[in-house]
Design an enzyme around this catalytic site. Structure first.
Site, PDB file in Angstrom:
ATOM      1  CG  ASP A 553     -10.802   1.728   1.788  1.00 53.88           C
ATOM      2  OD1 ASP A 553     -10.305   2.655   1.793  1.00 53.88           O
ATOM      3  OD2 ASP A 553     -11.147   1.195   2.815  1.00 53.88           O
ATOM      4  CD  GLU A 776     -17.747   3.010   7.315  1.00 55.33           C
ATOM      5  OE1 GLU A 776     -16.436   3.178   7.053  1.00 55.33           O
ATOM      6  OE2 GLU A 776     -18.164   2.077   7.586  1.00 55.33           O
TER       7      GLU A 776
END
Length: 806
Positions: A553, A776
């Site tokens: 990302d 996460e």
């Protein structure tokens, strides 16, 4: 062929120059000269055909299935092994849902709401879809991916437990149990509303419902399942049912079921006598009518005092049975399955023998169970586009059997996540992993591309921001399926490989098509280089334009994206994929010389160093400025936004950012054990202000200018500091490898392995104990779990780290 292309690009063909050329060649036009005019006409016809192919056939490839045979059918009508997984908890997007792996069939699920005295808060306390903000925790404590699962959900003042179990393959019966008890806290409810529903995904089904003294009975029939019978009732027939009612809805979109049910509920006075005195309950009108032929949902309500226990019994009426899966028989079966699970878990991961405590085992079993219990079955059509079409168009209708990264936030399939998921699941059950991989490869189009995010069906679509819905066929994603497959094959016995030979050949041919797509669409400007597509080279809103396709990302790349940049991580993925294809082909007796040659070229450490070594670490190369920042800028009257300012002109250079990208030649084990660059990585890994932390390797070094920097006015750092478990797993796995092979850095690798493994396991266990969740990512400064939760996708790799199963 792939290898021939790389040999030519790398200057290794006889008579070729070894100098890398960046000038792009152009096709020369044919010159008819004195040739016969009919030949010229033929050339014109051939040129017209070629143009038609470019303009029309190419776009059709975008939404046409690969010509290769499917690895597995969309529905589990193949082998007995597949049929055994017909029913399951394949609806990870809800707290408790059951469905068959049949497209557009029936679904089952649970909704509930506590009864508080004297108030009710419908919008706040109603539970159905998996959410981050609803519950204190929700976790599968045990799940084997097929036969059974037990889940504990903790809410305000009460605990709800669900369990699910199946019988033998041919019978296709299953049952579920829901237990609710108060914790004794001041906020504990007095009773519970339990809503069990049956939803029909198409209207070619029949349903008939009737009341029982302590519940409901439903008869149904579908074209795929035949006739079935379901009972929803209290376990103890003597329990006082405070309220029971049902509601049938006609032509209700199932993804809007939550809103439909909430809209049908209303507060009514409770006038019954019993152990609970509560003035108001929330209920369906008891004067409901029978289902009509157009009804596609049936919702059955039981309102019960706590503690409460109900069971759901599903029976396939096409086959006779002698024993019903309910009551004591269900309890005995769950107990037996639980014993089998615990025994198999120790055999596979050997955590007791490694000295882990019972509390550590609870952590590991829960983490594993949430990954495998999060496997879902989805059906729908992706929306796709490419440079060959003007507007997004629909992919073909397709099914996907896949794990998900997060039930609450990402309850759908992600391509590069799934390779990591199957590293763990394959250690438990190769059959499940092979079928998951097969389903993903079935989604390959005629060009060899696979959409990287699977948003199949309206339920999945509801969880996705609009800008991420359309999938671009020009963009890639890390080919981590090769990781999973190679790991799987190393653990398979020869007899297993023989049993799966036909399936593995189908997998191999689809993998080669996928690989060739990468090797023709994702190449870089220089021989043997590769470049991620999809970066925005014109934006001034991002500090560093994102590279979503890389999976990392917002990890900093070249500040000014151009076609001339090239990325070290993608090159390493291609080297790994080449090697994996070679190994699989050798195993299957298929000639793979072209992939072997490609693997040798991409694994050439001298060539890798020439392209990506800065002198201190491996890095990307591109048009890059080392001095950029975000500055408040007036873009309109009374409108100020942060825009990027470039304080030093960009130059073609290595992108000297310290972080995960530097490690890819090491973590994918491309470097030779004797490589000086490997020794340099090991010796600097724990340097001050680099990426080492007591909690794992940080994604960006603490001394780097991008460390914890926002990428836009609102986009918080994502891969710019936090500890990510998938990359830490690859690092730990690689350290284990280099510690076991002969080389000058063997001892240092073993030392780093022990420390890094301990840091990751200890911190994740600590955070799970404190919060009840797997996260996460983890804070690089404090180790605190952060971002999405529960996130038992690739973060569940901690189980393999604990068991040292790589």
């Amino acid at each position: 062929m792939a290898a021939e292309t790389l040999r030519k690009r790398s200057g290794k063909d006889k008579g070729s120059s070894s100098t890398f050329k960046t000038t792009k060649t152009k096709k020369e036009k044919d010159k008819p000269g004195g040739i016969n005019k009919w030949v010229a006409v033929l050339c014109a016809v051939l040129l017209t055909i070629a143009l038609v192919r470019v303009l029309y056939i190419k776009p059709n490839n975008l939404t046409s299935q690969s010509y290769l045979p499917l690895v597995y059918p969309e529905c589990c009508t193949g082998s007995e092994e597949q049929l055994s997984r017909l029913w399951g908890t394949y609806r990870p997007q809800v707290y408790f849902g059951i469905r068959p792996r049949i497209p557009e069939s029936v679904i089952f699920g649970l909704m509930w709401m506590p009864v508080h005295n004297p108030e009710y808060v419908l919008n706040h306390d109603f539970r159905h879809t998996s959410e981050q903000s609803d519950l204190k925790s929700f976790t599968w404590t045990h799940h084997d991916g097929n036969r059974f699962g037990v889940q504990v959900l903790q809410d305000k003042g009460y605990i709800l437990e669900t369990s699910f179990a199946k019988t033998n393959v041919m019978l296709q019966d299953w049952s579920a149990r829901v237990k609710v008890r108060a914790t004794g806290a001041a906020e504990s409810p007095q009773a519970i509303h339990l809503y069990w529903y049956l939803g029909i995904e198409h209207n070619q089904s029949k349903v008939r419902i009737s009341r029982l003294p302590n519940g409901f009975s439903v008869y149904g029939e579908t074209s795929e399942l035949g006739k079935f019978h379901m009972r929803y009732k209290t376990v103890n027939a003597d329990v006082k049912v405070m309220h029971n009612a049902y509601n049938c809805g006609e032509n209700i979109p199932l993804h809007l079921l939550t809103d439909y049910v909430k809209g049908k509920l209303k507060p009514i006075p409770y006038t019954g006598r019993g152990p609970v005195v509560t003035p108001i309950i929330v209920a369906f009108d008891p004067a409901s009518t029978a289902c009509s032929e157009s009804s596609n949902i049936v919702i059955m309500q039981l309102t019960l005092p706590l503690p409460a226990e109900v069971e759901i019994v599903y029976e396939n009426l096409n086959i006779e049975r002698t024993v019903t899966l309910e009551g004591a028989h269900f309890d005995d079966l769950i107990s037996s399955y639980m014993s089998d699970f615990n025994k198999k878990f120790e055999e596979k991961f050997q955590l007791k023998s490694k000295g882990y405590t019972d509390d550590h085992l609870v952590f590991a079993k829960s983490t594993f169970s949430n990954l495998i219990g999060g496997i879902g079955y989805f059906y729908g059509r992706s929306i796709v586009k490419s440079s060959e079409v003007e507007k997004p168009i629909y992919y073909w209708p397709a099914a996907l059997y896949s794990a998900v990264p997060s039930r609450s936030f990402f309850p759908r399939g992600f391509l590069w996540d799934e390779g990591f998921h199957q590293l763990l699941i394959s250690k438990w059950d190769n059959n499940i992993s092979l079928e998951v991989i097969g389903h993903w490869l079935n989604l390959m189009n005629a060009d060899g591309w696979i959409p990287r995010e699977q948003i199949l069906g309206n339920e999945a679509l509801m969880k996705v921001p609009k800008e991420f819905v359309v999938q671009n066929a020009d963009y890639a994603n890390p080919p981590t399926m090769f990781l999973a497959l190679e790991s799987m094959l190393t653990s398979m016995q020869p007899s297993e490989i023989l049993d799966h030979h036909s399936t593995l050949k189908k997998v191999f041919h689809r993998l080669t098509m996928w690989y060739n797509w990468y090797n023709t669409t994702q190449v870089g400007p220089l021989p043997t280089t590769y470049r991620w597509r999809g970066r925005n080279g014109t934006t001034d809103r991002e500090l560093n334009p994102k590279t979503l396709t890389s999976g990392l990302d917002d990890y900093p790349r070249a500040t000014h994206p151009t076609d001339e940049e090239y990325h070290v991580d993608l090159r390493c993925w291609m080297a790994f994929a080449s090697r994996s294809l070679t190994n699989l082909g050798d195993l299957l007796g298929i000639n793979v010389d072209k992939y072997r040659e490609t693997a040798e070229i991409l694994s050439d450490n001298d060539l890798l160093k020439k392209l990506h070594w800065t002198g201190d670490y491996f890095a990307d190369y591109g048009l890059h400025s080392e001095v950029v920042g975000l500055k408040n800028t007036r873009v309109a009257q009374n409108v100020v936004e942060k825009r990027r300012v470039v304080r030093k002109l960009p130059q073609p250079q290595f992108v000297k950012v310290q972080g995960y990208i530097n490690l890819f030649p090491f973590i994918l084990m491309i470097l030779e054990p004797s490589s000086p660059e490997l020794g340099h990585i090991f010796s600097t890994l724990k340097s001050d202000n680099y990426i080492w932390s007591p909690y794992g390797l940080c994604s960006v070094g603490r001394s780097d200018s991008y460390y914890l920097k926002y990428n836009t006015q609102h986009d918080a750092p994502y891969w710019r500091g936090p500890v990510w478990i998938n990359i830490n797993f690859l690092a730990i796995r690689a350290l284990d490898h280099y510690a076991k092979v002969e080389g000058p850095y063997k001892d240092l690798s073993a030392q780093l392995y022990t420390e890094l493994r301990r840091n990751v396991v200890q911190n994740m266990y600590k955070e799970f104990t404190k919060t009840g969740f797997i996260w996460e990512q983890y804070n690089c400064k404090t180790g605190k779990g952060q971002s999405v939760h529960p996130f038992t996708g690739w973060s569940s790799l901690v189980v393999l780290i604990m068991g040292e199963q790589y």
